[in-house]
Design a protein around this motif. Sequence first.
Motif, mmCIF file in Angstrom:
data_model
loop_
_atom_site.group_PDB
_atom_site.id
_atom_site.type_symbol
_atom_site.label_atom_id
_atom_site.label_comp_id
_atom_site.label_asym_id
_atom_site.label_seq_id
_atom_site.Cartn_x
_atom_site.Cartn_y
_atom_site.Cartn_z
ATOM 1 N N ARG A 60 -3.490 15.423 6.781
ATOM 2 C CA ARG A 60 -3.674 16.606 5.944
ATOM 3 C C ARG A 60 -2.476 17.546 6.081
ATOM 4 N NH1 ARG A 60 -8.495 20.035 7.900
ATOM 5 N NH2 ARG A 60 -6.912 20.570 9.444
ATOM 6 N N ASN A 61 -2.029 17.767 7.304
ATOM 7 C CA ASN A 61 -0.866 18.627 7.512
ATOM 8 C C ASN A 61 0.392 18.016 6.913
ATOM 9 O OD1 ASN A 61 -2.457 20.450 8.880
ATOM 10 N ND2 ASN A 61 -1.937 19.660 10.912
ATOM 11 N N ALA A 62 0.509 16.691 6.995
ATOM 12 C CA ALA A 62 1.680 16.019 6.452
ATOM 13 C C ALA A 62 1.723 16.120 4.932
ATOM 14 C CB ALA A 62 1.686 14.549 6.883
ATOM 15 N N ILE A 63 0.582 15.935 4.293
ATOM 16 C CA ILE A 63 0.512 16.036 2.829
ATOM 17 C C ILE A 63 0.866 17.449 2.392
ATOM 18 C CG2 ILE A 63 -1.027 15.949 0.832
ATOM 19 C CD1 ILE A 63 -0.272 13.220 1.901
ATOM 20 N N GLN A 64 0.310 18.434 3.090
ATOM 21 C CA GLN A 64 0.596 19.822 2.755
ATOM 22 C C GLN A 64 2.079 20.125 2.936
ATOM 23 O OE1 GLN A 64 -1.164 22.172 1.418
ATOM 24 N NE2 GLN A 64 0.422 23.736 1.573
ATOM 25 N N MET A 116 0.843 -1.206 0.000
ATOM 26 C CA MET A 116 0.000 0.000 0.000
ATOM 27 C C MET A 116 0.876 1.254 0.000
ATOM 28 S SD MET A 116 -2.765 1.305 2.868
ATOM 29 C CE MET A 116 -1.475 1.455 4.098
ATOM 30 N N ASP A 117 0.588 2.165 -0.877
ATOM 31 C CA ASP A 117 1.289 3.442 -0.941
ATOM 32 C C ASP A 117 0.735 4.335 0.178
ATOM 33 O OD1 ASP A 117 2.009 6.107 -1.531
ATOM 34 O OD2 ASP A 117 2.224 5.648 -3.655
ATOM 35 N N ARG A 118 1.553 4.566 1.205
ATOM 36 C CA ARG A 118 1.059 5.315 2.369
ATOM 37 C C ARG A 118 0.634 6.733 2.001
ATOM 38 N NH1 ARG A 118 5.466 4.937 6.974
ATOM 39 N NH2 ARG A 118 3.889 6.201 8.045
ATOM 40 N N TYR A 119 1.422 7.359 1.144
ATOM 41 C CA TYR A 119 1.102 8.735 0.744
ATOM 42 C C TYR A 119 -0.251 8.778 0.034
ATOM 43 C CZ TYR A 119 1.584 13.318 -1.516
ATOM 44 O OH TYR A 119 1.379 14.609 -1.937
ATOM 45 N N VAL A 146 -3.887 10.559 1.024
ATOM 46 C CA VAL A 146 -4.603 11.455 0.112
ATOM 47 C C VAL A 146 -6.030 10.965 -0.094
ATOM 48 C CG1 VAL A 146 -4.732 12.283 -2.261
ATOM 49 C CG2 VAL A 146 -2.527 12.248 -1.077
ATOM 50 N N THR A 147 -6.184 9.667 -0.298
ATOM 51 C CA THR A 147 -7.511 9.091 -0.517
ATOM 52 C C THR A 147 -8.393 9.268 0.713
ATOM 53 O OG1 THR A 147 -6.615 7.452 -2.060
ATOM 54 C CG2 THR A 147 -8.764 6.972 -1.058
ATOM 55 N N PHE A 148 -7.834 8.987 1.889
ATOM 56 C CA PHE A 148 -8.620 9.117 3.119
ATOM 57 C C PHE A 148 -9.058 10.563 3.338
ATOM 58 C CE2 PHE A 148 -8.852 9.847 7.750
ATOM 59 C CZ PHE A 148 -9.926 9.004 8.041
ATOM 60 N N ILE A 149 -8.164 11.495 3.111
ATOM 61 C CA ILE A 149 -8.505 12.914 3.260
ATOM 62 C C ILE A 149 -9.644 13.284 2.325
ATOM 63 C CG2 ILE A 149 -7.653 15.265 2.862
ATOM 64 C CD1 ILE A 149 -4.889 14.207 3.796
ATOM 65 N N ARG A 150 -9.568 12.807 1.091
ATOM 66 C CA ARG A 150 -10.617 13.138 0.126
ATOM 67 C C ARG A 150 -11.958 12.517 0.522
ATOM 68 N NH1 ARG A 150 -9.919 15.234 -4.954
ATOM 69 N NH2 ARG A 150 -8.007 16.020 -4.012
ATOM 70 N N VAL A 151 -11.936 11.310 1.093
ATOM 71 C CA VAL A 151 -13.171 10.658 1.544
ATOM 72 C C VAL A 151 -13.829 11.464 2.657
ATOM 73 C CG1 VAL A 151 -14.096 8.636 2.750
ATOM 74 C CG2 VAL A 151 -12.538 8.324 0.831
ATOM 75 N N VAL A 152 -13.026 11.893 3.624
ATOM 76 C CA VAL A 152 -13.579 12.676 4.732
ATOM 77 C C VAL A 152 -14.130 14.002 4.224
ATOM 78 C CG1 VAL A 152 -13.027 13.869 6.890
ATOM 79 C CG2 VAL A 152 -12.083 11.590 6.447
ATOM 80 N N GLY A 197 -10.938 24.911 6.864
ATOM 81 C CA GLY A 197 -10.460 23.714 7.538
ATOM 82 C C GLY A 197 -9.311 23.029 6.841
ATOM 83 N N ARG A 198 -8.859 23.569 5.722
ATOM 84 C CA ARG A 198 -7.718 22.969 5.024
ATOM 85 C C ARG A 198 -6.591 23.996 4.931
ATOM 86 N NH1 ARG A 198 -9.982 20.457 -0.594
ATOM 87 N NH2 ARG A 198 -11.762 19.297 0.197
ATOM 88 N N MET A 199 -5.375 23.480 4.843
ATOM 89 C CA MET A 199 -4.262 24.366 4.531
ATOM 90 C C MET A 199 -4.324 24.711 3.048
ATOM 91 S SD MET A 199 -1.132 22.696 6.733
ATOM 92 C CE MET A 199 -0.037 24.071 6.344
#
Length: 298
Positions: A70-74, A1-4, A8-14, A272-274
């Motif tokens: 979300r903060n980590a992706i940003q 599984m690609d963690r990154y 991203v997928t989980f953030i988009r689902v939420v 709520g997003r960066m």
Amino acid sequence: MDRYQAMVTFIRVVDAGSFSAAARQLGVGQPAVSKTVAQLEERLQVSLLIRSTHGLTPTEAGQNFYERARNAIQAADEAELAAKGTSAGLSGRLRVSAATTFARLHIIPELPRFLAEHPQLTVEIILDDRMIDLVAEGVDISLRMGTLADSTAIARKIATGGRSVLATPAYLKRVGTPRSPADLANHEAIIYSQLPNAWSFLREGAAASVSVNGRLRVSAAEGLRAAVLADMGLTITSDWMFAPELENGAVVRVLEAWSLPSIDLWAVFPAGRMITAKARHFADFVESIMKATTHLPV
């Protein structure tokens, strides 16, 4: 599984509130999104989402993971861009929301330059005169005009433009040119349904408010433009909406001795997003466009 990619997928689902909406935004099938979230939960050994008939809600663990992911992706995106240097192009997908006419006249014609500067970037523009839910639609940046109704919105003012009463020379030749706001009662007004019917003017400290009448009411700026250019009446609108016609004389201003409140253009970002680097760069790009369009004929 690609963690990154899983984050991203989980953030988009939420953000989207459902697997299907997230799948549409990511351009993949719903089973792939569900599988990715399931694998993420298995890896973390914790339930991240509460599934119900009303949609998806993060668990306490899911909310904590969402905020940190979300903060980590940003931070990763910002670090990558900084490492590449200021000349590096942006990549990925940028979703932009904008009013149809404004985007058609001012943004889309300039997009080739922006895309040429960032060949790894894909831009998706959602054209809609109505306000939309930026989070639910997965929008990175929205271009909105006027007063922002949501005081919690993350917004940046990009430009301020003039507003005028406009009509075609043919209409004015047929009906006559108004000399004062009171004269508008004798004219056919094209009414934009998203704005009040009362038009307010100011001259040398004196204010005048006029309730206009018209047999045509439109819900989108494209209809407003078409009606005015068909010599059906006059209207009050931002100069941006008729920039080409003001330049070539197809429409003219009337009541120029009376001033109207200016109108602001805002770049609005999802609460709520960066703010992503892509969204910031696009806001800078639009600001540069609008600086060039402020020199309309007077």
